[in-house]
Write a protein that holds these residues in place. Sequence first.
Motif, PDB file in Angstrom:
ATOM      1  N   VAL A 179       0.860  -1.184   0.000  1.00 38.98           N
ATOM      2  CA  VAL A 179       0.000   0.000   0.000  1.00 38.98           C
ATOM      3  C   VAL A 179       0.894   1.230   0.000  1.00 38.98           C
ATOM      4  O   VAL A 179       1.771   1.367   0.854  1.00 38.98           O
ATOM      5  CB  VAL A 179      -0.924   0.032   1.230  1.00 38.98           C
ATOM      6  CG1 VAL A 179      -1.750   1.324   1.237  1.00 38.98           C
ATOM      7  CG2 VAL A 179      -1.837  -1.185   1.262  1.00 38.98           C
ATOM      8  N   ALA A 180       0.679   2.105  -0.963  1.00 36.16           N
ATOM      9  CA  ALA A 180       1.403   3.369  -1.016  1.00 36.16           C
ATOM     10  C   ALA A 180       0.592   4.433  -0.294  1.00 36.16           C
ATOM     11  O   ALA A 180      -0.552   4.702  -0.653  1.00 36.16           O
ATOM     12  CB  ALA A 180       1.637   3.783  -2.469  1.00 36.16           C
ATOM     13  N   VAL A 216       7.691   5.649  -7.713  1.00 40.29           N
ATOM     14  CA  VAL A 216       7.568   4.452  -6.870  1.00 40.29           C
ATOM     15  C   VAL A 216       6.097   4.044  -6.752  1.00 40.29           C
ATOM     16  O   VAL A 216       5.774   2.859  -6.706  1.00 40.29           O
ATOM     17  CB  VAL A 216       8.178   4.697  -5.478  1.00 40.29           C
ATOM     18  CG1 VAL A 216       7.818   3.558  -4.517  1.00 40.29           C
ATOM     19  CG2 VAL A 216       9.687   4.824  -5.571  1.00 40.29           C
ATOM     20  N   GLY A 217       5.211   5.034  -6.742  1.00 39.15           N
ATOM     21  CA  GLY A 217       3.781   4.717  -6.691  1.00 39.15           C
ATOM     22  C   GLY A 217       3.362   3.816  -7.837  1.00 39.15           C
ATOM     23  O   GLY A 217       2.584   2.876  -7.651  1.00 39.15           O
ATOM     24  N   ASP A 248      -1.635  12.903  -5.996  1.00 48.77           N
ATOM     25  CA  ASP A 248      -2.335  11.998  -6.905  1.00 48.77           C
ATOM     26  C   ASP A 248      -1.818  12.125  -8.336  1.00 48.77           C
ATOM     27  O   ASP A 248      -2.479  11.727  -9.285  1.00 48.77           O
ATOM     28  CB  ASP A 248      -3.842  12.237  -6.860  1.00 48.77           C
ATOM     29  CG  ASP A 248      -4.226  13.664  -7.227  1.00 48.77           C
ATOM     30  OD1 ASP A 248      -3.325  14.455  -7.598  1.00 48.77           O
ATOM     31  OD2 ASP A 248      -5.427  13.986  -7.150  1.00 48.77           O
ATOM     32  N   ASN A 249      -0.615  12.670  -8.485  1.00 42.21           N
ATOM     33  CA  ASN A 249      -0.041  12.841  -9.814  1.00 42.21           C
ATOM     34  C   ASN A 249       0.196  11.486 -10.483  1.00 42.21           C
ATOM     35  O   ASN A 249       0.604  10.530  -9.829  1.00 42.21           O
ATOM     36  CB  ASN A 249       1.300  13.571  -9.722  1.00 42.21           C
ATOM     37  CG  ASN A 249       1.164  14.945  -9.110  1.00 42.21           C
ATOM     38  OD1 ASN A 249       0.960  15.067  -7.917  1.00 42.21           O
ATOM     39  ND2 ASN A 249       1.288  15.975  -9.919  1.00 42.21           N
ATOM     40  N   PRO A 250      -0.021  11.408 -11.789  1.00 38.33           N
ATOM     41  CA  PRO A 250       0.283  10.169 -12.516  1.00 38.33           C
ATOM     42  C   PRO A 250       1.787  10.040 -12.736  1.00 38.33           C
ATOM     43  O   PRO A 250       2.567  10.963 -12.449  1.00 38.33           O
ATOM     44  CB  PRO A 250      -0.464  10.356 -13.833  1.00 38.33           C
ATOM     45  CG  PRO A 250      -0.427  11.837 -14.056  1.00 38.33           C
ATOM     46  CD  PRO A 250      -0.573  12.449 -12.679  1.00 38.33           C
ATOM     47  N   LEU A 251       2.185   8.928 -13.285  1.00 39.76           N
ATOM     48  CA  LEU A 251       3.602   8.702 -13.563  1.00 39.76           C
ATOM     49  C   LEU A 251       4.098   9.593 -14.694  1.00 39.76           C
ATOM     50  O   LEU A 251       5.205  10.145 -14.612  1.00 39.76           O
ATOM     51  CB  LEU A 251       3.812   7.228 -13.943  1.00 39.76           C
ATOM     52  CG  LEU A 251       5.236   6.818 -14.322  1.00 39.76           C
ATOM     53  CD1 LEU A 251       6.171   6.920 -13.128  1.00 39.76           C
ATOM     54  CD2 LEU A 251       5.244   5.402 -14.905  1.00 39.76           C
ATOM     55  N   LEU A 252       3.278   9.754 -15.748  1.00 45.47           N
ATOM     56  CA  LEU A 252       3.749  10.369 -16.982  1.00 45.47           C
ATOM     57  C   LEU A 252       3.033  11.678 -17.312  1.00 45.47           C
ATOM     58  O   LEU A 252       1.955  11.960 -16.782  1.00 45.47           O
ATOM     59  CB  LEU A 252       3.540   9.398 -18.153  1.00 45.47           C
ATOM     60  CG  LEU A 252       4.185   8.024 -18.021  1.00 45.47           C
ATOM     61  CD1 LEU A 252       3.783   7.136 -19.192  1.00 45.47           C
ATOM     62  CD2 LEU A 252       5.693   8.138 -17.927  1.00 45.47           C
ATOM     63  N   GLY A 306       2.813   8.802  -9.834  1.00 45.38           N
ATOM     64  CA  GLY A 306       3.977   9.683  -9.858  1.00 45.38           C
ATOM     65  C   GLY A 306       4.588   9.956  -8.502  1.00 45.38           C
ATOM     66  O   GLY A 306       5.604  10.660  -8.411  1.00 45.38           O
ATOM     67  N   ALA A 307       4.017   9.421  -7.444  1.00 42.51           N
ATOM     68  CA  ALA A 307       4.534   9.677  -6.095  1.00 42.51           C
ATOM     69  C   ALA A 307       5.938   9.104  -5.936  1.00 42.51           C
ATOM     70  O   ALA A 307       6.245   8.028  -6.443  1.00 42.51           O
ATOM     71  CB  ALA A 307       3.601   9.062  -5.049  1.00 42.51           C
TER      72      ALA A 307
END
Length: 385
Positions: A193-194, A260-261, A199-203, A255-256
Amino acid sequence: MCAATLLRMRVLLCPDKFAGTLPAPEVAAAVATGWRQVTDGDELLIRPLADGGPGFVDVLADALPGHRVPVPTVDPLGRPAAGEILLTGDGTAYLESAQACGLHLLAPDERDPKATTSFGLGLLVAAAVERGARTVVIGLGGSGTNDGGAGMLAALGVTPLDGTGTVLPYGGAALAAVTALDGAPRLRGARLVAATDVDNPLLGLHGASNVFGPQKGADRADVLLLDAALERFAAVLERDLPGCPAPLGTLPGGGAAGGVGAAILALGGACESGIGLVTRAIGLDAALDAVDLVITGEGSFDHQSLRGKVVAGVAGAARDRGLPCVVLAGQVSTGRREAAAAGVTDAYSLVDHFGGAERGLAAALSRPAEGLRELGARLARQWSR
């Protein structure tokens, strides 16, 4: 009931850390000391908070039954670092990425997200799994990495390879050459669990590289390189990790901590609000229901504070109960109208308290506990009955 009891003020002190100067428990203690210098007849409830970044384990350790286990790990450049995990009786382990990936572990001239790695975080997760944890909750925040969790995955048994089958070096830039994964995650059925405050996305424009890369040392060319590398890595994770959700690059929270998220999501894990998790653990709702005034705070009270940070969560909860909420911060740049709409009654800055401008900033950084004690006393004179 005597008159003295009826007139007692009930105050909740629930600050976040002042990043780079004081952890949350010391912030709360300093304000409480100042308040008690004015009056010792009030009831002070001390509930330090964290949102997943530095101090996450400290705050939870004060609130949850369990024991802390020291775990040797490495920092973002592979140097030895001290980590720990909090193990509770229900089979849950809590740890924080900042102990291994933290930006604070790097000198300013060492900050290079093209080279830094989350491998040390993987060592902490592996230690939790080896100790029998069935759920591993990872506080994400304050990281100096941008490798999409590739280092963490490598420590857990999933190694990124290039087109020749060679193991890639650590760091976000190397992922521009990733073509495959070798191995399988050694999690023994544990769920990840992160716990994060973003709440940013990875990309993309709002992703890990664009939003957080510059504060980790990336220039514009680096940001473009890292975002493209993470896009390539996400595609490989989707293809080679069974059960990886798609499209991985757009999922909230991915994107956290420099991506890592996304790695946690790729392993079948989940993202949760860090402040939400902490407030449940420490019983913040019950504390809010029992007080007359709320005092919270953080190092910098700015526009980001009102988007999922500790202060926003506390102020909103206070507003919903009709409670006044005062914010103490090292610096305040949020407008009064914006702050009031979020539930903030008033905000006080250590920089202003110490005289403003450069002089006040230097004092705020070097003597934060002194300033918080003085502001605590000031608030007691204003609010205590």
